[in-house]
Design an enzyme around this catalytic site. Structure first.
Site, PDB file in Angstrom:
ATOM      1  N   LYS A   1       1.103  -0.779  -0.599  1.00 40.16           N
ATOM      2  CA  LYS A   1       0.008   0.154   0.375  1.00 40.16           C
ATOM      3  C   LYS A   1       0.797   1.120   0.133  1.00 40.16           C
ATOM      4  O   LYS A   1       2.473   1.300   0.753  1.00 40.16           O
ATOM      5  CB  LYS A   1      -0.440  -0.267   1.253  1.00 40.16           C
ATOM      6  CG  LYS A   1      -1.605  -1.186   1.042  1.00 40.16           C
ATOM      7  CD  LYS A   1      -3.009  -0.933   2.359  1.00 40.16           C
ATOM      8  CE  LYS A   1      -3.988  -1.689   2.907  1.00 40.16           C
ATOM      9  NZ  LYS A   1      -4.623  -1.985   3.569  1.00 40.16           N
TER      10      LYS A   1
ATOM     11  N   GLY B   1      10.054  -1.259  12.256  1.00 41.73           N
ATOM     12  CA  GLY B   1       9.908  -0.271  12.501  1.00 41.73           C
ATOM     13  C   GLY B   1      10.627   1.297  12.672  1.00 41.73           C
ATOM     14  O   GLY B   1      10.979   2.084  11.995  1.00 41.73           O
TER      15      GLY B   1
ATOM     16  N   GLY C   1      10.412  -5.931   7.486  1.00 45.50           N
ATOM     17  CA  GLY C   1      10.454  -7.516   7.545  1.00 45.50           C
ATOM     18  C   GLY C   1      10.122  -8.559   6.155  1.00 45.50           C
ATOM     19  O   GLY C   1      11.023  -9.422   5.621  1.00 45.50           O
TER      20      GLY C   1
END
Ligand code: AMP
Length: 398
Positions: free
Chosen positions: A198, A378, A355
């Protein structure tokens, strides 16, 4: 890169109590560590401090406990760590208070002690000053070796750096050096490959990159949003049609910054989101209305290939297609292998992270051939977004 942070080269650790923040979030099953990669990553820093006669006091969180919870104890991890560093790792049932103080007082130079999960105290995530002060009593210096937690301003990832002399551990140092070479002071031209599902999760990242890199390859599901914004029919593909304006804004920003956007020129289309479902490559003017784009097509793959050839530095996050399912892994695999070849031939500095990206590079069998692969999810993304990481900022020389 000029070294803007202090490292273990700047301190004599002999006889010092070293509070060492590490990432011990290893996968566990039935109380046993199933993958020791993270322990291997922090081992060099632990061993170096111990060999130099420092007292290594490990601080780490584990999981997301709400208060004390035996299933998130670091005790079994400390045992596994001992096996990796080939040295006993003592354990204290709490990271502050009497259990911690007693265990630290019993240490000899070179000993290694692991304190219990810092998140058993809610004050850890609140960066509570009284909690920080309690932790600081246990050490003479603080060494941060947990890049993966550096995007959090928690007591052990940031707070301690204001209380004690602060240094980067070797793993942190390697990560910062590699990332610095990729975006802060890279050899140009720099190319970024951004894929994944996305646009919505990567808007900040795309906006930051277009002002920093010379070419930006956009692939994966997110490319569909850009294609749709340009009037291409994308059939039933994953696309965030409500983000068309955002996609166009990013393209305008890229043009103003002289960053070439490289979008797919063809696509592999299937009718079911399933491995080996029948598929075919189509040009952008002919995507079937009932089809789904699941990978970049062969012409796009060739373009990405030559874009990699044109670059001296590559930053990569996100797969170019639904790489978990054959044959839709092809675009990602071809690009990964080519980038690895160029890196091995010393023509390219290649840095990748995230990841799915790590999984894709492993699948291609090329993780070891990239210049650097970050396993920090993150924190790596926030770094790509150009955001200051609190756990890194606090290490900078004042
Ligand atoms: P992200 O976590 O945003 O990096 O997205 C990774 C996921 O995007 C992977 O699970 C891929 O299977 C998925 N993905 C990549 N390309 C496509 C595509 N064209 N259509 C659907 N999913 C995709």
């Amino acid at each position: 890169m000029t070294k803007s942070f202090r490292t273990l080269d700047d301190v004599d650790v002999k006889g010092k109590r070293v509070l060492l923040r590490v990432d011990l979030n290893v996968p566990m099953e039935n109380g046993r560590v199933t993958d020791a990669t993270r322990l291997e990553r922090v081992a060099p820093t632990i061993t170096e401090i111990s060999d130099k006669g420092g007292k290594v006091i490990l601080l780490a969180h584990f999981g997301r406990p709400k208060g004390r919870d035996a299933k998130d104890s670091l005790k079994p991890v400390a045992v596994a760590l001992g096996q990796v560093i080939k040295k006993p790792v003592a354990f204290a049932d709490d990271c502050i208070g009497e259990p911690a103080a007693k265990a630290v007082a019993a240490m000899k130079d070179g000993d290694v002690l692991c304190l219990e999960n810092t998140r058993f105290h809610k004050e850890e995530e609140k960066n509570d000053p009284a909690f920080v002060a309690e932790l600081a009593k246990l050490g003479d210096i603080w060494v941060n070796d947990a890049f993966s937690a550096a995007h959090r301003a928690h007591a052990t990832t940031e707070g301690l750096g204001h209380k004690l002399p602060a240094y980067a551990g070797r793993t942190m140092q390697a990560e910062l050096d590699a990332l610095g070479k990729a975006l802060e002071a890279p050899t140009k031209p720099v190319i970024a490959i951004i894929g994944g599902a996305k646009v919505s999760t990567k808007i900040d990242l795309l906006e930051n990159l277009v002002s920093k890199v010379d070419a930006l390859v956009i692939g994966g599901g997110m490319a569909n949003t850009f294609l749709h914004a340009q009037g291409v029919g994308v059939g039933k593909s994953l696309a965030e049609k409500d983000l068309a304006a955002t996609a166009l804004r990013i393209m305008e920003k890229a043009e103003a910054a002289n960053c070439a956007i490289i979008l797919p020129v063809d696509a592999v289309v299937a009718y079911h989101f399933a491995a080996n479902s029948p598929s075919h490559a189509y040009g952008l003017d002919a995507i079937p209305a009932d089809g789904m784009i699941l990978d970049v097509g062969p012409q796009s793959t060739a373009r990405i290939h030559s874009a990699i050839d044109d670059a001296k530095t590559l930053v990569w996050n996100g797969p170019l297609g639904a790489f978990e399912m054959t044959p839709f892994d092809r675009g990602t695999m071809v690009a990964a292998k080519h980038a690895a070849e160029r890196t091995k031939a010393k023509k390219l500095v290649s840095v990748a992270g995230g990841g799915d990206t790590v999984a894709a590079l492993n699948q291609a069998g090329v993780s070891g051939d990239f210049s650097y692969v970050s396993t920090a999810g993150g924190a790596f993304l926030e770094w790509m977004e150009g955001k200051p990481l609190p756990g890194v900022e606090v290490l900078k020389q004042r």
